[in-house]
Design a protein around this motif. Structure first.
Motif, PDB file in Angstrom:
ATOM      1  N   LYS A   1       0.818  -1.212   0.000  1.00 25.09           N
ATOM      2  CA  LYS A   1       0.000   0.000   0.000  1.00 25.09           C
ATOM      3  C   LYS A   1       0.854   1.266   0.000  1.00 25.09           C
ATOM      4  N   ILE A   2       2.144   1.133   0.346  1.00 24.18           N
ATOM      5  CA  ILE A   2       3.021   2.295   0.470  1.00 24.18           C
ATOM      6  C   ILE A   2       4.301   2.053  -0.302  1.00 24.18           C
ATOM      7  N   ILE A   3       4.781   3.085  -0.983  1.00 20.32           N
ATOM      8  CA  ILE A   3       6.108   3.064  -1.604  1.00 20.32           C
ATOM      9  C   ILE A   3       6.924   4.207  -1.021  1.00 20.32           C
ATOM     10  N   HIS A   4       8.138   3.885  -0.602  1.00 24.08           N
ATOM     11  CA  HIS A   4       9.127   4.906  -0.266  1.00 24.08           C
ATOM     12  C   HIS A   4      10.045   5.053  -1.475  1.00 24.08           C
ATOM     13  N   PHE A   5      10.070   6.235  -2.033  1.00 23.83           N
ATOM     14  CA  PHE A   5      10.792   6.468  -3.288  1.00 23.83           C
ATOM     15  C   PHE A   5      12.060   7.257  -3.010  1.00 23.83           C
ATOM     16  N   SER A   6      13.202   6.667  -3.381  1.00 25.67           N
ATOM     17  CA  SER A   6      14.477   7.389  -3.333  1.00 25.67           C
ATOM     18  C   SER A   6      15.470   6.676  -4.238  1.00 25.67           C
ATOM     19  N   ASP A   7      16.547   7.367  -4.538  1.00 23.01           N
ATOM     20  CA  ASP A   7      17.618   6.854  -5.388  1.00 23.01           C
ATOM     21  C   ASP A   7      18.913   6.843  -4.573  1.00 23.01           C
ATOM     22  N   ASN A   8      19.874   6.033  -5.001  1.00 22.19           N
ATOM     23  CA  ASN A   8      21.193   6.032  -4.367  1.00 22.19           C
ATOM     24  C   ASN A   8      22.209   5.374  -5.290  1.00 22.19           C
ATOM     25  N   ASP A   9      23.427   5.156  -4.787  1.00 21.37           N
ATOM     26  CA  ASP A   9      24.503   4.603  -5.604  1.00 21.37           C
ATOM     27  C   ASP A   9      24.630   3.088  -5.489  1.00 21.37           C
ATOM     28  N   GLY A  10      23.670   2.434  -4.804  1.00 26.44           N
ATOM     29  CA  GLY A  10      23.713   0.993  -4.623  1.00 26.44           C
ATOM     30  C   GLY A  10      24.561   0.548  -3.453  1.00 26.44           C
ATOM     31  N   VAL A  11      25.235   1.489  -2.799  1.00 26.70           N
ATOM     32  CA  VAL A  11      26.115   1.168  -1.669  1.00 26.70           C
ATOM     33  C   VAL A  11      25.654   1.865  -0.394  1.00 26.70           C
ATOM     34  N   ASN A  12      25.266   3.127  -0.529  1.00 30.94           N
ATOM     35  CA  ASN A  12      24.870   3.927   0.625  1.00 30.94           C
ATOM     36  C   ASN A  12      23.440   4.434   0.466  1.00 30.94           C
ATOM     37  N   ASP A  13      22.721   4.496   1.580  1.00 30.96           N
ATOM     38  CA  ASP A  13      21.315   4.923   1.579  1.00 30.96           C
ATOM     39  C   ASP A  13      21.267   6.448   1.575  1.00 30.96           C
ATOM     40  N   LEU A  14      21.451   7.035   0.391  1.00 29.85           N
ATOM     41  CA  LEU A  14      21.697   8.465   0.263  1.00 29.85           C
ATOM     42  C   LEU A  14      20.430   9.309   0.177  1.00 29.85           C
ATOM     43  N   HIS A  15      19.296   8.688  -0.085  1.00 27.76           N
ATOM     44  CA  HIS A  15      18.015   9.402  -0.215  1.00 27.76           C
ATOM     45  C   HIS A  15      18.107  10.529  -1.242  1.00 27.76           C
ATOM     46  N   LEU A  16      18.578  10.152  -2.415  1.00 30.29           N
ATOM     47  CA  LEU A  16      18.720  11.111  -3.512  1.00 30.29           C
ATOM     48  C   LEU A  16      17.422  11.215  -4.304  1.00 30.29           C
ATOM     49  N   GLY A  17      17.282  12.321  -5.007  1.00 31.21           N
ATOM     50  CA  GLY A  17      16.197  12.457  -5.954  1.00 31.21           C
ATOM     51  C   GLY A  17      16.421  11.578  -7.172  1.00 31.21           C
ATOM     52  N   TYR A  18      15.342  11.377  -7.932  1.00 32.78           N
ATOM     53  CA  TYR A  18      15.423  10.514  -9.113  1.00 32.78           C
ATOM     54  C   TYR A  18      16.467  11.027 -10.111  1.00 32.78           C
ATOM     55  N   LYS A  19      17.186  10.069 -10.719  1.00 31.83           N
ATOM     56  CA  LYS A  19      18.226  10.317 -11.723  1.00 31.83           C
ATOM     57  C   LYS A  19      19.561  10.748 -11.110  1.00 31.83           C
ATOM     58  N   LYS A  20      19.637  10.833  -9.786  1.00 34.43           N
ATOM     59  CA  LYS A  20      20.910  11.190  -9.158  1.00 34.43           C
ATOM     60  C   LYS A  20      21.681   9.972  -8.679  1.00 34.43           C
ATOM     61  N   GLY A  21      21.096   8.786  -8.899  1.00 37.52           N
ATOM     62  CA  GLY A  21      21.742   7.541  -8.532  1.00 37.52           C
ATOM     63  C   GLY A  21      21.614   6.537  -9.664  1.00 37.52           C
TER      64      GLY A  21
END
Length: 249
Positions: A195-215
């Motif tokens: 029912k819920i999605i948490h949306f964030s981007d990262n480099d695959g190593v660290n949980d950076l909570h980047l915006g889309y296309k920044k990881g």
């Protein structure tokens, strides 16, 4: 689908200012670590109402549903009940989101099912479910880096076990895109419970909570979002990335 952003007590005012400027945002998920934080949240009650925002709560990262010491595990149930009692005087909480918890890596590797059973007992607890009275608990996929302690919930098998064994029908899955980048799994099997999605981007190593296309998150994520059709999509990202990330929704 409601689009929301995440906030903590210290940056809640800034988060609400963003919500006021961008009308696509109609939900806020607030992380509360202490009972005292409820008082901070209540100071913004009128602002939240004026913006017509629905609200949910992200419970503390330290919360451990698979804790093997019964007294401590039950103290977390008491904590959630007290938080809920304090909040529901003023807010209509849509859901509580939580991570499953953590175990010493060697112990988890030896007997993972033992700790998953602890989680099932936690989620089935009659006191907790009576207090929440039908409000949703969402359990979130996470990641492990294999140190002294590892997170439970870093693979789809954990959630399959839980959903096959709980009797509480108010528990759903929260699919975290950033966490999946760090612990690759196929969560399609539990998308029907999502029912819920948490949306964030990262480099695959660290949980950076980047915006889309920044990881490294690719466009296929939007096919998953369409398939899931969640009730809530939460941008769990740096505030400076919110505006342009919203352009993709």
């Amino acid at each position: 689908m409601k689009i929301g952003i995440s906030a903590l007590p210290f940056n809640l005012k800034e988060a609400l200012d963003i919500c006021e400027k961008n009308k696509k945002i109609d939900h806020i998920e607030v992380g509360l670590d202490n009972l005292e934080d409820v008082g901070v949240l209540k100071k913004y009650k009128s602002k939240i109402e004026d913006l017509n925002l629905s609200i949910s709560i992200h419970l503390p990262m330290e919360l451990n549903t698979c804790e093997n010491i019964n007294y401590i595990r039950n103290s977390w149930i008491d904590f959630i009940c007290k938080i809920d009692e304090a909040l529901t005087q003023d807010f209509d909480i849509k859901y509580y989101n939580l991570h499953l918890g953590y175990v010493m890596t060697n112990s988890l590797d030896r007997n993972r099912q033992k700790y998953l059973k602890n989680t099932v007992e936690f989620l089935n607890d009659s006191k907790l479910n009576q207090k929440l009275n039908g409000r949703i608990l969402s359990i979130e996929n996470t990641y492990s880096k294999k140190g002294d302690f590892s997170n439970v919930g870093d693979r789809v098998e954990d959630f399959n076990y839980i959903f096959n064994n709980i009797i509480n029908d108010g528990v759903y899955f929260c699919y975290d895109t950033g966490h999946e980048l760090m612990s690759k799994n196929d969560y399609n099997e539990v998308f029907d419970k999502t029912k819920i999605i948490h949306f964030s981007d990262n480099d695959g190593v660290n949980d950076l909570h980047l915006g889309y296309k920044k990881g490294i998150l690719n466009d296929k994520i939007f096919d998953k979002i369409e398939k899931i059709n969640p009730d809530y999509l939460i941008l769990e990202i740096d505030f400076k990335d919110i505006e342009y990330t919203l352009n993709y929704f």
